[in-house]
Design an enzyme around this catalytic site. Structure first.
Site, PDB file in Angstrom:
ATOM      1  CB  CYS A 111      -0.969  -0.043   1.175  1.00  0.00           C
ATOM      2  SG  CYS A 111      -2.286   1.193   1.079  1.00  0.00           S
ATOM      3  CG  HIS A 122      -4.432  -3.672   2.130  1.00  0.00           C
ATOM      4  ND1 HIS A 122      -3.756  -3.264   3.265  1.00  0.00           N
ATOM      5  CD2 HIS A 122      -4.755  -2.537   1.468  1.00  0.00           C
ATOM      6  CE1 HIS A 122      -3.696  -1.946   3.298  1.00  0.00           C
ATOM      7  NE2 HIS A 122      -4.292  -1.481   2.211  1.00  0.00           N
ATOM      8  CD  GLU A 182      -3.191  -6.374   4.824  1.00  0.00           C
ATOM      9  OE1 GLU A 182      -3.880  -5.354   4.954  1.00  0.00           O
ATOM     10  OE2 GLU A 182      -2.405  -6.540   3.870  1.00  0.00           O
TER      11      GLU A 182
END
Length: 379
Positions: free
Chosen positions: A269, A353, A355
């Site tokens: 990011c 992202h 995650e």
């Protein structure tokens, strides 16, 4: 009895609804997120600092809130400046729920509005671009006051928020991901990674720990020399809010690390944008950004498509990439850059992202690639 609330956009559009959080006023850049779940993770994501988040899914709050599903690190904090939804269910139900969304918003002093036409609002933001706004909640509020405050907000261009959203003291992290019936795990840790905190999400740290990384998390303004003195096996550049071009201290530190060492570097990011800027590229403000958990991204090397979580209002300008930056991923929504890899150094980054939290885990192998680079560097 319900409390009235008003949402005003800087273009003069007014929405009248019901307050579901704290009374008062809040301003920020109004954005929309298309994720169907994960509202607590979204609210506590530091990348949403100075933003009023519109959730496009109509029913928000079904599963309540708890202490575990926060993404704001060691300090449980809501970073979004405000919340905008269509409908707040009367009941919430989940075996992990500890309180309702409304109770959670009031506890964390978040101004929020419900009972407005979020489809209309989303179309405005999509067509005109993200714009500044204000939510007023309480008795005796006026449209004129809301509109004046919306227009007074300065916007995110040129705004450095990374140094405000990081933990100023730094910390160590060893906790792994949550497992049903077990809670948060304690993995075996084989590598030492220094993570730059520009507003890092908790699940990023957990997914690195799952892969054997003991993390030393350092504040955003930490000089490269201090990081290198820790003798890490790799350096991680976290997500975060604001304009990446304003983070001159981060750009300089990453440039020093990448250019003077062969340490593996992985950015997500804002960290992706910082790596690009440190390598000589430029970034640009997007029309309405990418915010959601259903964004298709193409892996250009493999020709595969991944469904990803996204949360960014700035992007790397591919037309400015130097020769030593290879494009690895690209958005299938608008063609913007989603990934880069240095051809001369073990450094790479991803705009989305991997995650998730909330969202799919299609991009989780990016963490594995970071470990592969660390293993190769240790040989």
């Amino acid at each position: 009895m319900s409390t009235p609330a008003i949402l005003a956009l800087a273009d003069g559009t007014i929405f009248k609804g019901t307050s579901i959080g704290a009374t008062g006023s809040t301003t920020g850049e109004v954005v929309f997120n298309t994720a169907m779940t994960g509202y607590q993770e979204i609210l506590t994501d530091p990348s949403y600092a100075q933003q009023l988040v519109t959730l496009t899914y109509p029913h928000i709050g079904n599963t309540g809130c708890n202490e575990e599903d926060t993404e704001s690190g060691r300090i449980h904090k809501v970073w979004a400046n405000g919340l905008i939804i269509r409908d707040l269910p009367l009941l919430h139900s989940n075996f992990r729920s500890e309180q309702s969304l409304a109770e959670y918003l009031i506890q964390h002093n978040v101004v929020a509005i419900a009972d407005i036409d979020t489809r209309k609002l989303t179309r405005i933001l999509r067509d005109k671009g993200a714009q500044n706004g204000c939510i007023l909640a309480g008795e005796n509020i006026t449209e004129e006051e809301a509109l004046a405050k919306a227009r007074a907000f300065g916007g995110l261009n040129g705004l450095d928020l990374a140094k405000e959203c990081c933990d100023p003291n730094g910390f160590e992290w060893t906790e792994g991901s949550w497992e049903l019936g077990k809670g948060f795990t304690q993995p075996e840790l084989k590598y030492h990674v220094v993570a730059y905190d520009y507003g890092v999400k908790t699940n990023i740290l957990r997914m690195l720990a799952d892969r054997g990384c003991k993390l030393t998390v350092v504040p955003a303004q930490t000089p490269a020399e201090q990081v290198l003195a820790l003798n890490p096996d790799g350096v991680f550049l976290s997500n975060g809010p604001g304009d990446p071009a304003a983070c001159d201290y981060a750009i300089e530190a990453v440039k020093t690390i990448v250019e003077t060492t062969n340490l593996p570097v992985f950015g997500i990011c804002l960290g992706h944008q910082i790596l690009a800027l440190a390598s000589g590229a430029k970034t640009m403000k997007m029309n309405h950004g990418h915010h959601g958990a259903n964004h298709p991204v193409q892996n250009l090397e493999q020709g595969t498509v991944m469904i990803t979580s996204q949360n960014h209002g700035f992007a790397v300008d591919e037309s400015t990439l130097p020769a030593n930056l290879k494009v690895t991923h690209r958005s299938l929504f608008d063609g913007t850059n989603q990934g880069i890899h240095r051809t001369d150094k073990p450094a790479f980054s991803f705009q989305g992202h991997p995650e998730a939290s909330p969202g799919p885990h299609d991009c989780a192998p990016l963490f594995d690639h970071f470990i592969e680079l660390i293993e190769a560097a240790k040989k």
